[in-house]
Scaffold this active site. Structure first.
Site, mmCIF file in Angstrom:
data_model
loop_
_atom_site.group_PDB
_atom_site.id
_atom_site.type_symbol
_atom_site.label_atom_id
_atom_site.label_comp_id
_atom_site.label_asym_id
_atom_site.label_seq_id
_atom_site.Cartn_x
_atom_site.Cartn_y
_atom_site.Cartn_z
ATOM 1 C CG ASN A 10 16.175 19.859 -55.538
ATOM 2 O OD1 ASN A 10 16.875 20.702 -56.085
ATOM 3 N ND2 ASN A 10 16.366 19.489 -54.283
ATOM 4 C CD GLU A 36 15.201 23.740 -58.445
ATOM 5 O OE1 GLU A 36 16.268 24.147 -57.939
ATOM 6 O OE2 GLU A 36 14.135 23.666 -57.817
ATOM 7 C CG ASP A 152 8.561 25.775 -57.314
ATOM 8 O OD1 ASP A 152 7.890 26.546 -56.598
ATOM 9 O OD2 ASP A 152 9.721 25.423 -57.032
ATOM 10 C CG ASN A 154 9.778 29.426 -55.688
ATOM 11 O OD1 ASN A 154 9.931 28.799 -54.643
ATOM 12 N ND2 ASN A 154 10.547 29.233 -56.742
ATOM 13 C CG HIS A 256 9.070 21.091 -54.737
ATOM 14 N ND1 HIS A 256 8.244 22.196 -54.758
ATOM 15 C CD2 HIS A 256 10.337 21.575 -54.682
ATOM 16 C CE1 HIS A 256 8.977 23.294 -54.728
ATOM 17 N NE2 HIS A 256 10.255 22.948 -54.673
#
Length: 267
Positions: A10, A36, A152, A154, A256
């Site tokens: 992130n 990310e 990730d 999702n 995360h």
């Protein structure tokens, strides 16, 4: 033992400010797949090209401050593949594959960041297009080489993969179509499946301890109202070598948590 970590940062600069680099120095993985990163090449240069004694290889998004993935490894790859050949999604910085080939084997470590559809129907439809494309890519790759894909995804695959599954059945990340995609990918006898969810191989019934992502809304993290969105997906021969797993929650570097698996092989 090959220690492989996956973490959605992130934002690599944000995670660094929260202590992720110090944690990597202490945990000493052999390889970490990050998603990310929200950075461009100029932001990485001289700052994050190497972390924890590992050298990075990246796929940056064209859009600044968006997406981006990397594979950091102690061993230098024999080749690095940036993007998976998508006309639509390679511009978003979602795939980097580090190959560690020898005369005796073909082996890849992949960092991937799947689209989220939570912002609305346009992005959900884009996610469905990605899943269709990406399944075809993974099946072709499975026919050529062994690999572990960290990322990730999702998607929470099963009811035990999120706290409030009943109220999320119409929400992106737990839609029937997304879960069906995962089921097909992990099918043990269907030739269009065959990958292994490594965490579930080691922890088939874990519930509250399995979560890797928590919403920033309310008290989700404090109350452990989480989702399992971060995976190691491996070809069966590599999955069979998985021995240990850990989801690290003592410190929070991102929304995360890092998931680390120890595999009984060396690059």
């Amino acid at each position: 033992m090959f220690k492989l970590t996956s973490l959605n940062l992130n934002g690599i600069r944000s995670a660094a400010s929260k202590g992720v680099l110090e944690w990597l120095d202490q945990s000493r993985p052999d390889c970490i797949c990050v998603q990310e990163i929200k950075a461009q090449a100029a932001d990485i240069a001289d700052k994050f090209e190497s972390i924890g004694g590992l050298r990075g290889h990246f796929h940056f998004a064209q859009k600044k401050g968006y997406s981006g993935v990397g594979v950091y490894s102690r061993e230098e790859p024999s080749d690095v593949v940036i993007g998976y050949g998508s006309g639509e999604f390679d511009a978003e910085g979602r795939y980097v594959e580090a190959r560690f080939d020898t005369p005796a084997r073909k082996l890849s470590i992949i960092s991937a960041y799947f689209p989220s559809g939570s912002s609305g129907d346009l992005r959900q439809q884009a996610k469905f297009r990605f899943l269709l494309e990406f399944h075809q890519h993974l099946m072709a790759l499975k026919g050529e080489r062994e690999f572990i894909l960290c990322g990730d995804i999702n998607i929470a695959h099963q009811q035990i993969d999120l706290k409030n599954w009943r109220s999320n059945q119409k929400n992106s990340g737990f839609l029937p179509e997304e879960r069906d995609w995962m089921t097909k990918l992990l099918h043990t006898t269907d030739p269009t499946g065959g990958l292994v969810d490594v965490y579930r191989l080691l922890q088939p019934t874990a519930t509250d301890t399995c979560y890797t992502w928590w919403s920033n809304r309310g008290q989700a993290y404090l109350n452990n109202v989480g989702w399992r969105l971060d995976y190691h997906l491996a070809t069966p021969a590599l999955a069979a070598l998985a021995r240990t797993e850990e989801i690290y929650k003592e410190r929070k570097f991102s929304d995360h948590a890092p998931i680390t698996v120890g595999y009984d092989f060396r690059l």
